[in-house]
Design a protein around this motif. Structure first.
Motif, PDB file in Angstrom:
ATOM      1  N   ARG A  30      52.309  -2.023  -2.429  1.00 43.24           N
ATOM      2  CA  ARG A  30      51.957  -2.113  -1.183  1.00 43.24           C
ATOM      3  C   ARG A  30      51.542  -2.510  -0.269  1.00 43.24           C
ATOM      4  O   ARG A  30      51.489  -3.197   0.378  1.00 43.24           O
ATOM      5  CB  ARG A  30      52.487  -0.746  -0.975  1.00 43.24           C
ATOM      6  CG  ARG A  30      53.576  -0.548   0.385  1.00 43.24           C
ATOM      7  CD  ARG A  30      53.848   0.884   0.713  1.00 43.24           C
ATOM      8  NE  ARG A  30      53.697   0.710   1.791  1.00 43.24           N
ATOM      9  CZ  ARG A  30      54.842   1.533   2.469  1.00 43.24           C
ATOM     10  NH1 ARG A  30      56.110   2.253   1.685  1.00 43.24           N
ATOM     11  NH2 ARG A  30      55.153   2.020   3.580  1.00 43.24           N
ATOM     12  N   LEU A  31      49.465  -2.189  -1.316  1.00 41.63           N
ATOM     13  CA  LEU A  31      49.188  -2.297  -0.121  1.00 41.63           C
ATOM     14  C   LEU A  31      48.065  -4.188  -0.369  1.00 41.63           C
ATOM     15  O   LEU A  31      47.987  -4.430  -0.107  1.00 41.63           O
ATOM     16  CB  LEU A  31      47.407  -2.166  -1.169  1.00 41.63           C
ATOM     17  CG  LEU A  31      47.729  -0.478  -0.478  1.00 41.63           C
ATOM     18  CD1 LEU A  31      47.057   0.490  -1.544  1.00 41.63           C
ATOM     19  CD2 LEU A  31      46.722  -0.322   0.723  1.00 41.63           C
ATOM     20  N   ASP A  74      49.512 -11.456 -10.983  1.00 40.39           N
ATOM     21  CA  ASP A  74      49.674 -12.144  -9.735  1.00 40.39           C
ATOM     22  C   ASP A  74      49.263 -10.878  -8.682  1.00 40.39           C
ATOM     23  O   ASP A  74      50.356 -10.506  -8.062  1.00 40.39           O
ATOM     24  CB  ASP A  74      51.561 -12.281  -9.764  1.00 40.39           C
ATOM     25  CG  ASP A  74      51.891 -12.720  -8.280  1.00 40.39           C
ATOM     26  OD1 ASP A  74      51.501 -13.327  -7.527  1.00 40.39           O
ATOM     27  OD2 ASP A  74      53.277 -12.472  -7.721  1.00 40.39           O
ATOM     28  N   HIS A 121      49.159 -15.540 -16.400  1.00 40.44           N
ATOM     29  CA  HIS A 121      49.033 -14.642 -14.800  1.00 40.44           C
ATOM     30  C   HIS A 121      49.117 -14.011 -14.489  1.00 40.44           C
ATOM     31  O   HIS A 121      50.281 -12.874 -14.633  1.00 40.44           O
ATOM     32  CB  HIS A 121      49.340 -15.317 -13.937  1.00 40.44           C
ATOM     33  CG  HIS A 121      49.230 -15.928 -12.606  1.00 40.44           C
ATOM     34  ND1 HIS A 121      48.621 -16.399 -12.576  1.00 40.44           N
ATOM     35  CD2 HIS A 121      49.794 -15.632 -11.340  1.00 40.44           C
ATOM     36  CE1 HIS A 121      48.022 -16.278 -10.525  1.00 40.44           C
ATOM     37  NE2 HIS A 121      49.575 -15.568 -10.928  1.00 40.44           N
ATOM     38  N   ARG A 165      41.414  -3.129   2.560  1.00 36.80           N
ATOM     39  CA  ARG A 165      42.288  -3.494   3.022  1.00 36.80           C
ATOM     40  C   ARG A 165      42.176  -2.303   4.272  1.00 36.80           C
ATOM     41  O   ARG A 165      41.718  -1.028   3.976  1.00 36.80           O
ATOM     42  CB  ARG A 165      43.896  -2.710   1.829  1.00 36.80           C
ATOM     43  CG  ARG A 165      43.894  -4.182   1.260  1.00 36.80           C
ATOM     44  CD  ARG A 165      44.875  -5.294   1.483  1.00 36.80           C
ATOM     45  NE  ARG A 165      44.824  -6.780   0.786  1.00 36.80           N
ATOM     46  CZ  ARG A 165      44.068  -6.966   0.154  1.00 36.80           C
ATOM     47  NH1 ARG A 165      42.721  -6.722   0.650  1.00 36.80           N
ATOM     48  NH2 ARG A 165      45.140  -8.678  -0.775  1.00 36.80           N
ATOM     49  N   PRO A 207      46.828 -10.881  -4.909  1.00 30.01           N
ATOM     50  CA  PRO A 207      46.089 -11.837  -3.934  1.00 30.01           C
ATOM     51  C   PRO A 207      44.608 -12.422  -4.537  1.00 30.01           C
ATOM     52  O   PRO A 207      44.010 -11.653  -5.754  1.00 30.01           O
ATOM     53  CB  PRO A 207      45.840 -11.228  -2.569  1.00 30.01           C
ATOM     54  CG  PRO A 207      46.997 -10.337  -2.840  1.00 30.01           C
ATOM     55  CD  PRO A 207      47.009  -9.690  -4.035  1.00 30.01           C
ATOM     56  N   HIS A 242      48.947  -1.361 -12.210  1.00 26.16           N
ATOM     57  CA  HIS A 242      48.801  -2.378 -11.233  1.00 26.16           C
ATOM     58  C   HIS A 242      50.789  -2.826 -11.178  1.00 26.16           C
ATOM     59  O   HIS A 242      50.622  -3.515 -10.054  1.00 26.16           O
ATOM     60  CB  HIS A 242      48.435  -3.944 -12.199  1.00 26.16           C
ATOM     61  CG  HIS A 242      49.620  -3.940 -13.421  1.00 26.16           C
ATOM     62  ND1 HIS A 242      51.263  -5.152 -13.774  1.00 26.16           N
ATOM     63  CD2 HIS A 242      49.831  -3.443 -14.952  1.00 26.16           C
ATOM     64  CE1 HIS A 242      51.745  -4.265 -14.236  1.00 26.16           C
ATOM     65  NE2 HIS A 242      51.183  -4.130 -15.525  1.00 26.16           N
ATOM     66  N   TYR A 243      51.297  -1.936 -11.379  1.00 27.96           N
ATOM     67  CA  TYR A 243      53.059  -1.500 -10.677  1.00 27.96           C
ATOM     68  C   TYR A 243      52.754  -0.892 -10.542  1.00 27.96           C
ATOM     69  O   TYR A 243      53.842   0.205  -9.796  1.00 27.96           O
ATOM     70  CB  TYR A 243      53.556  -1.636 -12.494  1.00 27.96           C
ATOM     71  CG  TYR A 243      54.452  -3.682 -12.320  1.00 27.96           C
ATOM     72  CD1 TYR A 243      53.986  -4.432 -11.507  1.00 27.96           C
ATOM     73  CD2 TYR A 243      54.976  -3.355 -13.462  1.00 27.96           C
ATOM     74  CE1 TYR A 243      54.318  -5.629 -12.094  1.00 27.96           C
ATOM     75  CE2 TYR A 243      55.152  -4.782 -13.148  1.00 27.96           C
ATOM     76  CZ  TYR A 243      55.648  -5.817 -12.845  1.00 27.96           C
ATOM     77  OH  TYR A 243      56.418  -6.769 -13.599  1.00 27.96           O
ATOM     78  N   GLY A 245      50.819  -6.717  -1.726  1.00 30.96           N
ATOM     79  CA  GLY A 245      51.640  -7.478  -1.272  1.00 30.96           C
ATOM     80  C   GLY A 245      51.968  -8.288  -1.663  1.00 30.96           C
ATOM     81  O   GLY A 245      53.292  -8.854  -1.546  1.00 30.96           O
ATOM     82  N   THR A 246      52.504  -8.225  -3.827  1.00 29.05           N
ATOM     83  CA  THR A 246      52.749  -9.270  -4.075  1.00 29.05           C
ATOM     84  C   THR A 246      53.334  -8.730  -5.347  1.00 29.05           C
ATOM     85  O   THR A 246      53.363  -7.354  -5.097  1.00 29.05           O
ATOM     86  CB  THR A 246      51.571  -9.942  -5.298  1.00 29.05           C
ATOM     87  OG1 THR A 246      50.400  -9.290  -5.738  1.00 29.05           O
ATOM     88  CG2 THR A 246      51.362 -11.200  -4.085  1.00 29.05           C
ATOM     89  N   THR A 247      53.483  -9.232  -6.622  1.00 31.13           N
ATOM     90  CA  THR A 247      54.490  -8.360  -7.241  1.00 31.13           C
ATOM     91  C   THR A 247      53.579  -7.990  -8.456  1.00 31.13           C
ATOM     92  O   THR A 247      53.794  -7.069  -9.458  1.00 31.13           O
ATOM     93  CB  THR A 247      55.593  -9.664  -8.294  1.00 31.13           C
ATOM     94  OG1 THR A 247      54.342 -10.543  -8.873  1.00 31.13           O
ATOM     95  CG2 THR A 247      56.588 -10.452  -7.881  1.00 31.13           C
ATOM     96  N   CYS A 248      52.338  -8.396  -8.517  1.00 24.87           N
ATOM     97  CA  CYS A 248      51.189  -7.656  -9.877  1.00 24.87           C
ATOM     98  C   CYS A 248      51.722  -7.272 -10.968  1.00 24.87           C
ATOM     99  O   CYS A 248      51.706  -7.061 -12.280  1.00 24.87           O
ATOM    100  CB  CYS A 248      51.138  -6.229  -9.205  1.00 24.87           C
ATOM    101  SG  CYS A 248      50.392  -6.256  -7.265  1.00 24.87           S
ATOM    102  N   SER A 249      52.829  -8.699 -11.361  1.00 23.76           N
ATOM    103  CA  SER A 249      52.650  -8.614 -12.787  1.00 23.76           C
ATOM    104  C   SER A 249      52.119  -9.678 -13.450  1.00 23.76           C
ATOM    105  O   SER A 249      51.350 -10.479 -12.973  1.00 23.76           O
ATOM    106  CB  SER A 249      54.467  -9.794 -12.724  1.00 23.76           C
ATOM    107  OG  SER A 249      53.933 -10.777 -12.079  1.00 23.76           O
ATOM    108  N   LEU A 250      52.069  -9.489 -14.656  1.00 29.86           N
ATOM    109  CA  LEU A 250      51.278 -10.152 -15.972  1.00 29.86           C
ATOM    110  C   LEU A 250      52.238 -10.352 -17.248  1.00 29.86           C
ATOM    111  O   LEU A 250      53.022 -10.295 -17.262  1.00 29.86           O
ATOM    112  CB  LEU A 250      49.686  -9.039 -16.122  1.00 29.86           C
ATOM    113  CG  LEU A 250      51.008  -7.615 -16.498  1.00 29.86           C
ATOM    114  CD1 LEU A 250      50.999  -7.484 -17.368  1.00 29.86           C
ATOM    115  CD2 LEU A 250      49.396  -6.582 -15.409  1.00 29.86           C
TER     116      LEU A 250
END
Lengths: 244, 244, 244, 244
Positions: free
Chosen positions: B112-113, B161, B159, B188, B163, B105-106, B115-120
């Motif tokens: 890059r694909l 993060d 959460h 994508r 899309p 996830h990181y 566009g979000t932080t992908c934090s959890l």
């Protein structure tokens, strides 16, 4: 609370091409900024910023005070600093709204947020564009005629290489027959993004009252609601039962 | 047509931590590769690639022959070359499938694909994970029990993060009470992306038959169909009436 | 403009079961109505309606004055008149908001709007429900803790047979391990629909302050914006060039 | 496994209007059925059914043997028995595919599955329709030119009152300037539904090779995969720990 709106303009065509300057004597960014100020009055504080200014117009103070950023670029996408793009990216994910206009489909910040090429087909022959509402309940379509008639515009056509929009608001058709998903909402992190395709520099599109209405609606829609308090900058550990 | 599958493994934990090596003596990538080979037989050609190999395992020949790339990384995300990430990105947009696993996830390519932080949120205490199917008609859920019971796993919680997924297939719950959207599809460009959260290195998750079934299904789903012939690398002009 | 909110309650359990009446002496509908009145004050006009009233509580005057309808039903779904369901359906498509609560997943009006069976799994053993926010920017999640902790509730679990929600706001987990997409938004015609799963009659869920906050947010979200002026009741002919 | 396809035709215009019969001497349903048989050969078993047959063509045996139902209706929607609509509805939710064609946007079964009015704007003046692909990776778009050029068709225009499609494949434009979301996928229960707007009875649309290709692709896409074994007909209780 006063919403801070910054209209960023590349400001190249207006300085180098007389016919564009004739349409937008102060630059497209000033025309767009006036649309927002006229539409939203005292509830917003609108400023402009351009590529040729120090910090490319978006120093820390300006960006930090921006709640909604509007972006018009075309011929100079590559000149935008990568470090600035990174700062804008983080701001959007933290909640700043972004309204990307016309050829900003190829802006670094737009492609970075969406992750796709954002390529499309085009033809600049001044043909009629009709902007049809496919989501009449959407706030960005409020008060907008169905269709908006734009007498002369550059054609943008499918396939438009974007992720499936979170909300599809407008679809355009052109005299030549093409269609385009020209009004699209995306949500990334805490930020809301609206892409609106009308607005080539060769035509007076941002003087069109219906287009201005869309821009005003878009700023209202993209304004952060401040109800989202998630810190996305890290992935914190969560001890068992932390919520009890 | 034989589908080329490459399983990329960071291969750090397996080399530096005895308890991980005990679970995956040949590295997680070999265990995952065996799952795909077992499940799909002669219809696939499976290879592995690791960070410590020349070209970080993904030279032009390897990447060019990969139809579906599986990715496991964790502690060494930053070591992946940006130029390689760029090449993988373009391959995905051109149609290569990507299966991103657990702490990927990181991974640079995943962020890059999307566009979000992908934090959890996370907690590594070896608790039970239940993987529930919320889209039972989805091909990635075919033959998968409801729920998959994984006796010990790291907790990943909301959460998350990302899309909004184009398709949400699985939602996990953990003994501690958290939930996680752990099986998500994204599209994508011409590429299909599946993120699957089970698979921390401290637990034998990739030996679990139901997890292996998901991996096999995911490879089949992510395989490019080659029906998409759009050239996204440019925005071509379209003369009026070109289609007549 | 004052928003007209009508809370419709089946009002059967409260009259026939002492332990329910002990929790909701005036009926669940009154407790829910008080939550809305407390939260929104003078901006709303809240009334209640029940199955045992004339016109099943929703005569033409009441329904015509309702901007947002809240619905709780369970044991008497079949007793609701089909003609009333038809009238509610048309009202929703014309813009009236609908907030469907708990066992209203099986209400005639809900199934009719969604077109699916809306079946699920359940277990009534008074276990803890945790309501997690998966869309923290959503207005219905504003001010809601992550998670909401409900000490005792009926379990509702996947698979929940609904169309993919237009917006997924909350996902619940239960002490027994199940998960449920318990906070879902749907848009049908000009109307907005929110389904919220907490609220079995055997537990004091509608006295819970966080649940009440969700209900208040849901009413605000579902209130028609009146920007949608499309007449959906017919398919009108459109002469060529009508928009010029 | 041979896929059972039933093409249901209202068969009224063909019997009562000479110019329609001239285009479709055996009825539209036979032309459509031939397209499927030609395209899919021995993998399908295609039959036709019409309103004027016993059981309106869809007795228990026929419907029970139908994996994908194609539906063309227009002037006689109201004559379709409600009990038959109920049976078709349950079949779709249990997995049968449905391909709804042109004026079937107003068919009872389509409206019932979607829950909205499905109203639109129209103009029957034999103008050119261009069908543009907005999702080029979608299997229903495989081998379909961009755009499909249909020389003469009835115009269907927005606003089309449907729920947001789960997948939007095609958008049409018309010579008069209107646009229409004419190729839409919906998923309801275990069933897949495709709506395709070309096909007014006054024009030879179903003889068009590209349109026929879409129909063939749609049948393949809508064929049940049989990986979904959820019983949606009830909401079963789930004892604690039932999955252990």
């Amino acid at each position: 609370m006063v919403v801070g709106v910054t209209v960023w303009g590349e400001n190249v065509h207006e300085r180098t091409e007389a016919h564009v300057r004739a349409i937008y004597p102060d630059g497209m960014h000033h025309t767009i900024a006036a649309a927002i100020a006229d539409g939203l009055g005292a509830s917003v504080s609108v400023r402009t910023a351009t590529l040729d200014e120090p910090d490319q117009g978006l120093g820390a103070d300006v960006l930090g005070g921006t709640d909604v950023l509007m972006w018009w670029g075309h011929i100079a996408h590559d000149d935008v600093d990568d470090a600035l793009v990174e700062r804008i990216h983080q701001r959007v994910l933290s909640g700043m709204g972004l309204v990307a206009l016309h050829s900003a489909h190829y802006a670094k910040i737009f492609r970075r947020l969406l992750g796709t090429t954002c390529s499309l087909r085009w033809r600049n022959s001044g043909e009629r564009e009709l902007v049809w509402t496919v989501d009449p309940s959407h706030p960005i379509a409020a008060g907008v005629p169905h269709p908006i008639v734009i007498d002369a515009q550059e054609m943008y056509g499918e396939h438009f290489d974007i992720p499936t929009p979170d909300e599809l608001v407008f679809v355009s058709s052109f005299a030549g027959g093409e269609v385009f998903r020209g009004g699209c909402c995306f949500r990334r992190g805490a930020g809301k993004i609206f892409y609106f395709s009308p607005g080539d520099q060769d035509y007076p599109v941002y003087h069109h009252p219906d287009v201005r209405r869309v821009l005003v609606n878009a700023v209202e829609w993209a304004t952060p609601t401040r109800t989202d308090s998630v810190d996305r900058s890290q992935s914190p550990p969560a001890p068992s039962g932390w919520f009890e």
